[in-house]
Scaffold this motif. Structure first.
Motif, mmCIF file in Angstrom:
data_model
loop_
_atom_site.group_PDB
_atom_site.id
_atom_site.type_symbol
_atom_site.label_atom_id
_atom_site.label_comp_id
_atom_site.label_asym_id
_atom_site.label_seq_id
_atom_site.Cartn_x
_atom_site.Cartn_y
_atom_site.Cartn_z
ATOM 1 N N SER A 18 45.030 35.080 53.534
ATOM 2 C CA SER A 18 43.833 35.735 52.740
ATOM 3 C C SER A 18 43.013 34.685 51.712
ATOM 4 N N ILE A 19 43.701 33.868 51.286
ATOM 5 C CA ILE A 19 42.737 32.882 50.540
ATOM 6 C C ILE A 19 41.847 31.864 51.392
ATOM 7 N N PRO A 20 42.386 31.610 52.486
ATOM 8 C CA PRO A 20 41.483 30.994 53.530
ATOM 9 C C PRO A 20 40.273 31.876 54.039
ATOM 10 N N ARG A 21 40.810 33.154 54.301
ATOM 11 C CA ARG A 21 39.779 34.052 54.831
ATOM 12 C C ARG A 21 38.700 34.283 53.648
ATOM 13 N N LEU A 22 38.947 34.295 52.398
ATOM 14 C CA LEU A 22 38.104 34.186 51.682
ATOM 15 C C LEU A 22 37.033 33.003 51.330
ATOM 16 N N GLY A 23 37.390 32.031 51.948
ATOM 17 C CA GLY A 23 36.803 30.866 52.075
ATOM 18 C C GLY A 23 37.149 29.966 50.670
ATOM 19 N N TRP A 24 38.301 30.260 50.141
ATOM 20 C CA TRP A 24 38.959 29.710 48.843
ATOM 21 C C TRP A 24 39.869 28.546 49.360
ATOM 22 N N VAL A 25 39.780 27.721 48.346
ATOM 23 C CA VAL A 25 40.954 26.451 48.673
ATOM 24 C C VAL A 25 42.082 26.650 47.920
ATOM 25 N N LYS A 26 43.320 26.885 48.431
ATOM 26 C CA LYS A 26 44.392 27.245 47.718
ATOM 27 C C LYS A 26 44.858 26.564 46.491
ATOM 28 N N GLU A 27 44.687 25.302 46.565
ATOM 29 C CA GLU A 27 44.927 24.415 45.354
ATOM 30 C C GLU A 27 43.883 24.787 44.189
ATOM 31 N N ASP A 28 42.928 25.445 44.410
ATOM 32 C CA ASP A 28 41.973 25.619 43.302
ATOM 33 C C ASP A 28 42.127 27.062 42.739
ATOM 34 N N VAL A 29 43.169 27.735 43.211
ATOM 35 C CA VAL A 29 43.239 29.416 42.995
ATOM 36 C C VAL A 29 44.547 29.419 42.096
ATOM 37 N N MET A 30 44.393 30.228 40.784
ATOM 38 C CA MET A 30 45.344 30.457 40.122
ATOM 39 C C MET A 30 46.220 31.716 40.533
ATOM 40 N N VAL A 31 47.580 31.451 40.530
ATOM 41 C CA VAL A 31 48.319 32.646 41.110
ATOM 42 C C VAL A 31 49.169 33.163 39.852
ATOM 43 N N ARG A 32 49.262 34.499 39.723
ATOM 44 C CA ARG A 32 50.154 35.029 38.960
ATOM 45 C C ARG A 32 50.916 36.044 39.647
ATOM 46 N N VAL A 33 52.374 35.906 39.897
ATOM 47 C CA VAL A 33 53.192 36.818 40.626
ATOM 48 C C VAL A 33 54.088 37.605 39.302
ATOM 49 N N ALA A 34 54.006 38.755 39.739
ATOM 50 C CA ALA A 34 54.612 39.766 38.717
ATOM 51 C C ALA A 34 56.071 39.722 39.234
ATOM 52 N N ARG A 35 56.891 39.848 38.347
ATOM 53 C CA ARG A 35 58.379 39.781 38.551
ATOM 54 C C ARG A 35 58.807 41.190 39.364
ATOM 55 N N LYS A 36 59.997 41.389 39.719
ATOM 56 C CA LYS A 36 60.360 42.769 40.151
ATOM 57 C C LYS A 36 60.519 43.443 38.722
ATOM 58 N N GLY A 37 59.946 44.791 38.728
ATOM 59 C CA GLY A 37 59.969 45.561 37.600
ATOM 60 C C GLY A 37 58.796 45.255 36.599
ATOM 61 N N GLN A 38 58.406 44.377 36.752
ATOM 62 C CA GLN A 38 56.826 44.487 36.247
ATOM 63 C C GLN A 38 55.697 44.793 36.975
ATOM 64 N N PHE A 39 54.550 45.214 36.354
ATOM 65 C CA PHE A 39 53.539 45.948 37.018
ATOM 66 C C PHE A 39 52.056 45.577 36.335
ATOM 67 N N PHE A 40 51.199 45.455 37.315
ATOM 68 C CA PHE A 40 49.609 45.318 36.426
ATOM 69 C C PHE A 40 49.002 46.702 36.274
ATOM 70 N N PHE A 41 48.627 46.964 35.192
ATOM 71 C CA PHE A 41 47.849 48.109 34.695
ATOM 72 C C PHE A 41 46.463 47.741 34.100
ATOM 73 N N PRO A 42 45.531 48.699 34.334
ATOM 74 C CA PRO A 42 44.210 48.449 33.825
ATOM 75 C C PRO A 42 44.122 48.083 32.209
ATOM 76 N N GLY A 43 43.243 47.225 31.756
ATOM 77 C CA GLY A 43 43.351 47.369 30.256
ATOM 78 C C GLY A 43 42.977 48.528 29.705
ATOM 79 N N PHE A 44 43.232 48.692 28.575
ATOM 80 C CA PHE A 44 42.809 49.840 27.630
ATOM 81 C C PHE A 44 41.346 49.778 27.091
ATOM 82 N N VAL A 45 40.743 50.904 26.921
ATOM 83 C CA VAL A 45 39.511 51.036 26.303
ATOM 84 C C VAL A 45 39.653 51.597 25.034
#
Lengths: 470, 470
Positions: free
Chosen positions: B53-80
């Motif tokens: 995916s990163i190459p397909r976006l034309g991005w360079v792996k080394e420049d990309v910050m990666v955050r991997v959620a642990r099992k049991g964690q999840f991302f949710f939209p910020g609250f308004v």
């Protein structure tokens, strides 16, 4: 069980009456080996305690454990949870749009039934006890399940973790699924006796653990079972706990099942279950004559606001009960109630009272002082321990929590390195203090935004049973 | 403002519709330098992201910050948070038995007036922003005070701390103490313009900070002031925020002050304040014709359940508003509301809806999905950012929080050294997970017992703005 002599030094807050808090600043409280408060000295710091008070008590300074609260922290009586179902603890927050009767069959009976398993029960009960201790619950009136072995395990775990507890094997011989029901009234009584004997073995003088007779609720108990439980109470003088008038569907069921009783309260009364040692949970839809009967029998009420709102049971008219003379305490009612915290129950008691006020009865509003009274002295009255716990008085036992509200920030402090240094080691807190708050404001902030992070340490009968480690 | 390219990998939860959550398991979301989501790939782990995916976006792996959620964690939209008074933040939880009008004079006007002081305002606003960020509030519609300098400071601090914000200088030229009132309508407009210009200087394209026209409420604004604010809106197309129909005493006052208006809503409408960009807080006692007018004007409603119960304003009939077609979001309404947390507002929205159900309207009950929708997409609609925030979609901006519910305990785990080791570094949590919970149960446990300890990290427009450090 006998421990160290202890001295607690700093500021103390407790409820004097229903609507008055007493603040004891710069005070020392002396607690003996049995966890009993033997002296309370105003205007006493560490130096004075060591030089004058400890020798006066005939104690040796080196043998005494001293805990000095930091400025801004205060000691508060432990909370009393007058109604909690330990086996439902894994379900906290899980109730969908259910109401009492479908909530029982959908969520509750399956979970309770699964706690026959000893390993599972050990995990659930351990989490429940540790979690409630961390929220400052020093005394809990627990419903267990119908199972003898895991009910006994709950007693063992309360004792081992140092939580003062009433533990009741749940009696349930009617209108329940065939996979979760007492075989017969006789078996229910036999099993109940087995849990009573177990507690007599592990805590013979009920210093911490007391058995409690627990007919689940009238629709779940046959007349024969209730009659035999009434007799068992006469024989043992053990306390009772049950549910009353929680949900309108339940009321209809009671009417149908007990057509000869004029109301729900009289069902219990006619079976000998309405006594000065009876804790009635919910008490939402009682009529005047029922409350009069409860007062006549000196039975007590456990108000469970989180539960009553969550599963839309109704709003308990606490002001009315109090004014009529009923003793009221707070219950989490886990897991009809979504929270194991009595502080949350106090907060919701305040909000629910405001919903009653919004329906027209302005004097229904409960103050901060009043909900804290219900959480401590009120609860102690309800479980019959008003001579022992709920406040700081000589002769009472040291069931207490140390509350810290976190660092103070003044405007000039932000980014000031000296301030940052001074704050090192100060507790994390969900409450922001700005340094200008008076006692009343500090307590209000604690009640409305505080949580277990503010409960820095917890003692039961003098013994340290929980502490936040930095 | 431009940042790093980022990839977030793990499980994602967001609201699809009012009553549906979507769970995206094992997914990767790619966010560009401007914080915009450029790709969402299901079934994508770190390896696939890096190799394909990163190459397909034309991005360079080394420049990309990666955050991997642990099992049991999840991302949710910020609250308004669609309604919050930053200057009242020090008063959270402090309201006694007051109701709106005496609450204003007893607690609120003195506190707001004191925030003329820059140092004090810096302390209060910093705490307010940091605290709301820690609770996952990525966007807030703030009322400041009448003071230009400290209103501008609030804008500066939101920008510096990376919180998306609408900042409104409070307009108030009537019925207020002489020590806290706009001198004249002309001065109020001049001062409001000064805060608009300030934001134009610090964030010219309103990437994060947008000015919002803020007539406090009809009883606090002269006809002339409201007319001029209506004209200013026409000139600038800036959004509005104000209060409506919160308290019955306030309704009487409005009737007395504006005898020619048929109702409260028409007071705003006749002054040109009722627009598609208007946020109306509370909206409790509206009649049918008022709601119809609000719908006609496409104005929005901020529901503030904590506040409405605390100061006994009433219960907002959210189901009715939604069914009639009003856009509704949640507001903390600090400090009428006692909590800076939108998660707490969601919880109370659920409970308040159950109080309405208990008064006879069973379909009033809001589900977990619905209160989370109000907290995210609903709020985004209310502040007019529904194209940008509130969910995970390509083209939207990355305003998100990483939720962790703490360790799982299985019965066999207690005391097992391998388990204890596996749990090292896992977040502290007020929620007990037992390992058997499905997604629905996990979300319910989070909503009812979670707090800022579960909000492990928060991003706004791709930028990390809060993180719990172990």
């Amino acid at each position: 069980m006998s421990g160290k002599q202890r001295v607690f030094i700093g500021d103390f807050v407790h409820c004097k009456t229903l609507d008055t808090l007493e603040i004891l600043e710069d005070t020392a409280i002396f607690v003996d080996e049995e966890g009993v408060i033997v002296a309370i000295e105003r205007g006493c710091d560490l130096k004075k305690a060591e030089e004058i008070s400890i020798p006066r008590l005939g104690w040796v300074k080196e043998d005494v454990m001293v805990r000095v609260a930091r400025k801004g922290q205060f000691f508060f009586p432990g909370f009393v949870d007058t109604h909690i179902h330990a086996p439902q603890y894994p379900n906290v927050g899980i109730f969908g749009k259910s109401t009492l009767l479908d909530w029982l069959t959908t969520y509750t009976f399956p979970m309770e039934s699964s706690l026959k398993d000893l390993a599972r029960a050990r995990s659930v009960y351990t989490r429940c006890i540790k979690r409630t201790l961390s929220h400052g619950t020093t005394t809990a009136a627990y419903y267990a399940t119908i199972h003898v072995a895991t009910t006994n395990l709950l007693s063992d775990l309360c004792l081992a973790n140092g939580q003062r507890a009433f533990v009741g094997r749940c009696c349930l011989d009617s209108l329940s699924p065939d996979w979760y029901i007492d075989e017969s009234p006789a078996q229910a009584i036999k099993d109940t006796r087995a849990t009573i004997e177990h507690i007599a073995n592990i805590d013979p003088s009920n210093k911490l653990i007391t058995p409690i007779l627990t007919p689940r609720f009238a629709p779940g108990c046959s007349t024969e079972l209730m009659t035999q439980l009434g007799a068992l109470h006469k024989e043992t003088n053990l306390p009772f706990q049950t549910h009353i008038s929680e949900n309108k569907g339940e009321l209809d069921l009671v009417k149908e099942l007990f057509p000869n009783s004029p109301n729900y309260t009289s069902v219990y009364d006619s079976h000998g279950l309405l006594t000065p040692k009876t804790i009635l949970a919910h008490a939402i839809h009682l009529d005047e004559s029922e409350v009069d009967l409860i007062i006549k029998r000196q039975s007590k009420v456990s108000h469970c606001p989180c539960s009553n709102s969550s599963i839309t049971s109704g709003t308990c008219k606490v002001r009315w009960l109090l004014e009529k003379g009923v003793e009221v305490g707070l219950g989490t009612d886990v897991s009809g109630g979504y929270s194991p915290s009595i502080l949350e129950a106090a907060r919701q008691a305040s909000l629910v009272s405001r919903h009653i006020a919004m329906s027209g009865d302005d004097k229904a509003k409960l103050s901060i002082e009043e909900v804290l009274y219900l959480a401590t002295r009120g609860g102690a009255n309800v479980v019959g321990l008003e001579q022992k716990i709920g406040g700081f008085e000589v002769g009472m036992e040291w069931d207490a929590q140390l509350i810290g509200l976190g660092p103070n920030y003044w405007s000039e402090d932000e980014g000031n390195p000296e301030c940052v240094k001074a704050l090192e080691g100060v507790e994390e807190s969900p409450v922001d203090m700005f340094g200008w708050e008076n006692w009343e404001e500090r307590i209000a902030k604690w009640v409305f935004n505080g949580d277990d992070r503010n409960t820095l340490a917890v003692w039961v009968k003098g013994r340290l049973v929980h502490e936040i480690r930095k």
